[in-house]
Design a protein around this motif. Sequence first.
Motif, PDB file in Angstrom:
ATOM      1  N   LEU A  80       0.824  -1.202   0.000  1.00 50.88           N
ATOM      2  CA  LEU A  80       0.000   0.000   0.000  1.00 50.88           C
ATOM      3  C   LEU A  80       0.864   1.260   0.000  1.00 50.88           C
ATOM      4  O   LEU A  80       0.640   2.197  -0.786  1.00 50.88           O
ATOM      5  N   LEU A  81       1.863   1.296   0.879  1.00 49.68           N
ATOM      6  CA  LEU A  81       2.741   2.466   0.932  1.00 49.68           C
ATOM      7  C   LEU A  81       3.542   2.597  -0.364  1.00 49.68           C
ATOM      8  O   LEU A  81       3.842   3.704  -0.808  1.00 49.68           O
ATOM      9  N   GLY A  82       3.875   1.468  -0.975  1.00 51.02           N
ATOM     10  CA  GLY A  82       4.580   1.503  -2.246  1.00 51.02           C
ATOM     11  C   GLY A  82       3.731   2.114  -3.350  1.00 51.02           C
ATOM     12  O   GLY A  82       4.236   2.883  -4.178  1.00 51.02           O
ATOM     13  N   VAL A  83       2.450   1.786  -3.370  1.00 54.29           N
ATOM     14  CA  VAL A  83       1.540   2.365  -4.364  1.00 54.29           C
ATOM     15  C   VAL A  83       1.468   3.882  -4.193  1.00 54.29           C
ATOM     16  O   VAL A  83       1.504   4.642  -5.163  1.00 54.29           O
ATOM     17  N   ALA A  84       1.372   4.338  -2.950  1.00 51.96           N
ATOM     18  CA  ALA A  84       1.307   5.780  -2.688  1.00 51.96           C
ATOM     19  C   ALA A  84       2.601   6.469  -3.078  1.00 51.96           C
ATOM     20  O   ALA A  84       2.603   7.543  -3.685  1.00 51.96           O
ATOM     21  N   GLN A  85       3.737   5.860  -2.736  1.00 53.18           N
ATOM     22  CA  GLN A  85       5.031   6.467  -3.024  1.00 53.18           C
ATOM     23  C   GLN A  85       5.303   6.529  -4.513  1.00 53.18           C
ATOM     24  O   GLN A  85       5.964   7.448  -4.998  1.00 53.18           O
ATOM     25  N   HIS A  86       4.769   5.564  -5.261  1.00 49.74           N
ATOM     26  CA  HIS A  86       5.036   5.485  -6.700  1.00 49.74           C
ATOM     27  C   HIS A  86       4.617   6.751  -7.435  1.00 49.74           C
ATOM     28  O   HIS A  86       5.242   7.139  -8.419  1.00 49.74           O
ATOM     29  N   GLY A  87       3.565   7.412  -6.935  1.00 48.80           N
ATOM     30  CA  GLY A  87       3.065   8.592  -7.634  1.00 48.80           C
ATOM     31  C   GLY A  87       3.785   9.879  -7.290  1.00 48.80           C
ATOM     32  O   GLY A  87       3.534  10.912  -7.919  1.00 48.80           O
ATOM     33  N   LEU A  88       4.679   9.858  -6.297  1.00 49.40           N
ATOM     34  CA  LEU A  88       5.374  11.071  -5.905  1.00 49.40           C
ATOM     35  C   LEU A  88       6.377  11.478  -6.975  1.00 49.40           C
ATOM     36  O   LEU A  88       6.916  10.658  -7.698  1.00 49.40           O
ATOM     37  N   PHE A  89       6.656  12.775  -7.040  1.00 48.48           N
ATOM     38  CA  PHE A  89       7.536  13.316  -8.082  1.00 48.48           C
ATOM     39  C   PHE A  89       8.936  12.714  -7.985  1.00 48.48           C
ATOM     40  O   PHE A  89       9.493  12.573  -6.900  1.00 48.48           O
ATOM     41  N   VAL A  90       9.470  12.354  -9.145  1.00 50.04           N
ATOM     42  CA  VAL A  90      10.873  11.937  -9.215  1.00 50.04           C
ATOM     43  C   VAL A  90      11.552  12.706 -10.340  1.00 50.04           C
ATOM     44  O   VAL A  90      10.926  13.068 -11.333  1.00 50.04           O
ATOM     45  N   ARG A  91      12.834  12.962 -10.170  1.00 45.68           N
ATOM     46  CA  ARG A  91      13.620  13.657 -11.179  1.00 45.68           C
ATOM     47  C   ARG A  91      13.953  12.676 -12.302  1.00 45.68           C
ATOM     48  O   ARG A  91      14.401  11.568 -12.060  1.00 45.68           O
ATOM     49  N   LYS A  92      13.760  13.106 -13.539  1.00 48.42           N
ATOM     50  CA  LYS A  92      14.040  12.244 -14.692  1.00 48.42           C
ATOM     51  C   LYS A  92      14.830  13.026 -15.733  1.00 48.42           C
ATOM     52  O   LYS A  92      14.308  13.940 -16.365  1.00 48.42           O
ATOM     53  N   ASN A  93      16.095  12.664 -15.898  1.00 50.74           N
ATOM     54  CA  ASN A  93      16.937  13.232 -16.940  1.00 50.74           C
ATOM     55  C   ASN A  93      17.530  12.092 -17.754  1.00 50.74           C
ATOM     56  O   ASN A  93      17.874  11.041 -17.206  1.00 50.74           O
ATOM     57  N   GLU A  94      17.661  12.307 -19.046  1.00 48.08           N
ATOM     58  CA  GLU A  94      18.276  11.298 -19.885  1.00 48.08           C
ATOM     59  C   GLU A  94      19.789  11.316 -19.676  1.00 48.08           C
ATOM     60  O   GLU A  94      20.398  12.379 -19.617  1.00 48.08           O
ATOM     61  N   VAL A  95      20.379  10.140 -19.563  1.00 48.30           N
ATOM     62  CA  VAL A  95      21.836  10.040 -19.425  1.00 48.30           C
ATOM     63  C   VAL A  95      22.340   8.992 -20.403  1.00 48.30           C
ATOM     64  O   VAL A  95      21.612   8.063 -20.788  1.00 48.30           O
TER      65      VAL A  95
END
Length: 212
Positions: A80-95
């Motif tokens: 359950l906590l994983g589902v909630a955390q999945h939607g939080l903002f993450v930084r995404k840059n191509e490398v």
Amino acid sequence: MRMAELSAESGVPVATIKYYLREGLVPAGELTSPNQAQYQAKHLQRLKLVRALLEVGGLSIVDVRDVVRAIDDRAPTHELLGVAQHGLFVRKNEVDEESRAWAQGLIDEIAAQRQWRLEPDDPYAKSLVSLLCTFRDLGHAHLLGIFPHYAEIADAVAQVDLEAIGDLPTPEQMVESAVVGTILGDAVFIALRRIAQQFASRKMFGDGDAPA
């Protein structure tokens, strides 16, 4: 309580509550007539959760729907906590691949030290790859010598975070506290870090004096 009372109690406009009901974010009330329904404390609690996920966590409607479905399906707490955390903002840059391999090597080493098991598609591990590559691209890879210390601190903070919500009585309260605690906790930690840096700088270098 009726819809108007639920709105007054929660601070959520009636039109917004109706929208949440249509989207399946809040369960339907108990019908007392074709056009009237009664709502209970569980609806008020669900509204608080939805607002926290949307306004504090920045989750999308789709992500919030996934969270409340996991709650209603009585998913295990970790999932359950994983589902909630999945939607939080993450930084995404191509490398590029070379940079990715370099950063992933650092992360794998830390994960082994901390006994973390990282999934290949973990969004936060991918975000961490991007961040480490940015350090190197800016010519500050030497700062990553403190990376293991950050990981140790993160482990300790995570333990405290989960202990703080472990005794809450409902899944809604646990998820709400986890999301609010993570987002606002990040901001609190940043402020504390800045204060501590000021103190450490004054202690190490003196008030306005150049280092000897």
